[in-house]
Structure formats: structure tokens, C-alpha cells
Design a protein around this motif. Structure first.
Motif, short mmCIF file in Angstrom:
data_model
loop_
_atom_site.label_atom_id
_atom_site.label_comp_id
_atom_site.label_asym_id
_atom_site.label_seq_id
_atom_site.Cartn_x
_atom_site.Cartn_y
_atom_site.Cartn_z
N LEU A 120 85.87 20.80 1.73
CA LEU A 120 84.71 21.14 2.56
C LEU A 120 83.71 21.98 1.78
N LEU A 121 84.20 22.90 0.97
CA LEU A 121 83.31 23.73 0.15
C LEU A 121 82.49 22.88 -0.80
N VAL A 122 83.14 21.93 -1.46
CA VAL A 122 82.44 21.07 -2.42
C VAL A 122 81.40 20.22 -1.69
N ARG A 123 81.77 19.63 -0.57
CA ARG A 123 80.83 18.78 0.18
C ARG A 123 79.66 19.58 0.71
N LEU A 124 79.94 20.78 1.22
CA LEU A 124 78.89 21.59 1.80
C LEU A 124 77.92 22.10 0.75
N SER A 125 78.45 22.42 -0.42
CA SER A 125 77.60 22.92 -1.50
C SER A 125 76.67 21.84 -2.03
N ARG A 126 77.14 20.62 -2.04
CA ARG A 126 76.34 19.52 -2.57
C ARG A 126 75.38 18.95 -1.53
N HIS A 127 75.65 19.24 -0.26
CA HIS A 127 74.79 18.72 0.82
C HIS A 127 74.48 19.88 1.78
N PRO A 128 73.52 20.76 1.40
CA PRO A 128 73.23 21.96 2.21
C PRO A 128 72.84 21.67 3.64
N SER A 129 72.30 20.50 3.93
CA SER A 129 71.87 20.19 5.29
C SER A 129 73.05 20.14 6.25
N ARG A 130 74.27 20.04 5.73
CA ARG A 130 75.44 19.97 6.59
C ARG A 130 75.99 21.34 6.95
#
Length: 302
Positions: free
Chosen positions: A285-295
Motif C-alpha cells: 500500500l505504501l508503494v502504491r500510494l507513493s506512486r499515485h498520490p491521488s489515491r
């Protein structure tokens, strides 16, 4: 085997520098504290304290022992917490380290998601900036710098870049600009937004030095919330990470810097513990959230 309770008494004496104060804190008699220290000295074969006048002074052996004992006691307290979780029917605990701007932006949606997926999980959040570490985190969201690169027992997972931006009072001439350069800020009065000892502050100083100047700090604040308050009052400008400037007070304007300082964000993942699905999911989740700030407001289940 050393007695954890006896080590705890020794730690209290080391922290307070006094048998009497340690006894007061532990709700013991001074005689009982002295007996524990004497027993620890016999068990270890070490002289731990020298008498100086009416007080005591720790020996070099005591200083070396406390450095190791504190880590052991932290782990022992975690074991106590884990036993309590098992007794109460809670099946897991995850310790997440964070710095303030990550705690208010990255982690809320992640914790909401992870506690929904693992309802018996206990999440402990610990502030892990310089001088604040008291618990060993399983995953530590941090800035990438030398201390983290060399941190034993952890592997580093890159997350994202976080460029710095300018925050300025809305009536300041720079507030009308769509973008500025660092050199444009050379003659301004600056408000610091971090401790001078922290890596984030050193990043800003290094970027300015590369442009041939040193910022003139008129106010030395220790956190970005206070710094933004000074900017809102018209005291000066501040240059802070974009992640820390998501929420700004009325009267403050964000301006892009074309050649900004940039901090690298990483997740430091503890390798000494048992690998588990919860830690893996939080890291994902950290990796996904960091790469897609809109989430950041809502993390979708995978």
C-alpha cells in the motif's frame, strides 16, 4: 540469565542518576533499589557505579551495559504487549514509524485499509525523527539519508521523491508568481520548518549552497505547522516539502520552485522479525500510494 526487572531498575537509576529518584519513580524503597543494583553487579561481575560524595556516578561498564540493555528491554516490553494482545484475543501487532508529514498524509488511509482487512490487528505508530525513537518499528517511513542507508537489520525500499515548494504570505510579491527559482529567494527572510540537526533541513541548505548563498533565517521554528503560522502572519517565507504543504492556513500561497531541493522517501523494513502478510500488505500500500498520490484519500483493495 539476567533478570529483566533488575535491568529495568538499573535503567531507572541510570536515567535519573539517583537511587532515591529511581525508587520514587518505581514506587520502591531506596533499599530495594540498592539491593537490585548490588545483585546485578554480583551477577555480571561488573562495578556499575562509583560513589562521589553523597551521590553515585556510573562507570564506563554501566554506560556500555545500558546501551545494550535498552534494546533488550524494548523487545521485552513488546513481548509483554504481545502476550496482552493474545490474552485479549488480538492476533497481531504492527509498529509503523513515521515523520509528521507522512503521518498526516500517507498513513491515515493505509491504516484505515489495513485495519479493515485485518480487524484483529493492533497498529502502533511511533514518531521516529532524530532523538524521538523509543520503539523498534517493523516498517519505518523515512527520509533517505546516510543513517538509514547504514541502519542494521533493515532493508530499504524506495517510495517516491518529495520536492520542496515555497510557502509565502498572499500579499508578498512572490505570491503572484507561478514559479520561482531558489536564487529568487536569496534576499528574503526565511522561517525554518525543521530542526537544524535533521536531514530535511540539511537538504535545503545544500541546495542553496549550490546556488551560492545561505538562507537568512529570521525565525527558527522546529516544525512545519508552526512555520506556516509565521508565514501566515507575514513574518517571512518558508521552503518545505510538498507533502508537508498539503494543508496550509488562510493567507498562505504555495509557489512551485523550478529547481527545488528534493528529499527521497523510503520504507525501512525490519528483517529480523517474522515475515508476515500484514507487513507485506502495508508495504504494498505504501508503494502504491507513493506512486499515485491521488489515491491518498482512499486506497482501493487489491
Amino acid at each position: 540469565m539476567l533478570d529483566p526487572h533488575r535491568l529495568g531498575v538499573f535503567q531507572s537509576v541510570m536515567v535519573t542518576g539517583s537511587v532515591q529518584e529511581a525508587a520514587d519513580n518505581l514506587r520502591m524503597t531506596p533499599s530495594a533499589v540498592s539491593q537490585h543494583i548490588a545483585a546485578l553487579q554480583r551477577q555480571t561481575g561488573l562495578d556499575l557505579f562509583d560513589r562521589v560524595g553523597r551521590g553515585i556516578v556510573p562507570t564506563a561498564a554501566a554506560e556500555a551495559l545500558i546501551a545494550q540493555a535498552e534494546t533488550v528491554l524494548q523487545q521485552w516490553h513488546r513481548l509483554d504487549d504481545y502476550v496482552a494482545d493474545l490474552r485479549d484475543g488480538r492476533t497481531g501487532r504492527l509498529v509503523l514509524g513515521y515523520f509528521p508529514s507522512a503521518g498526516s498524509t500517507l498513513l491515515p488511509s493505509i491504516v484505515r485499509q489495513i485495519t479493515a482487512e485485518f480487524p484483529d490487528l493492533v497498529v502502533e505508530l511511533v514518531l521516529t525523527e532524530v532523538g524521538a525513537r523509543s520503539t523498534i518499528p517493523d516498517i519505518d517511513v523515512a527520509m533517505d539519508h546516510t543513517e538509514n542507508t547504514r541502519r542494521p537489520g533493515y532493508r530499504k525500499v524506495p517510495l517516491t521523491e518529495d520536492p520542496y515548494i515555497l510557502a509565502v504570505h498572499h500579499e508578498h510579491p512572490l505570491a503572484r508568481r507561478r514559479a520561482v527559482t531558489l536564487t529568487d529567494l536569496k534576499g528574503e527572510g526565511w522561517v525554518s520548518n525543521d530542526s537544524f540537526a535533521n536531514p530535511g533541513h540539511r537538504i535545503v541548505l545544500a541546495a542553496c549552497a549550490a546556488k551560492g548563498f545561505t538562507p537568512r533565517f529570521t525565525v527558527q521554528a522546529q516544525d512545519h505547522h508552526s512555520a506556516l503560522g509565521f508565514v501566515a502572519a507575514g513574518v517571512g517565507i518558508t521552503v518545505l516539502p510538498r507533502l508537508a504543504a498539503r494543508i496550509i492556513p488562510d493567507g498562505v500561497v504555495r509557489v512551485r520552485i523550478t529547481d527545488p531541493p528534493v528529499r527521497q522517501l523510503v520504507a525501512m523494513v525490519r528483517e529480523g522479525g517474522v515475515r508476515n502478510a500484514v507487513a507485506d500488505r502495508v508495504l504494498d500500500l505504501l508503494v502504491r500510494l507513493s506512486r499515485h498520490p491521488s489515491r491518498r484519500q482512499r486506497v482501493q483493495p487489491s
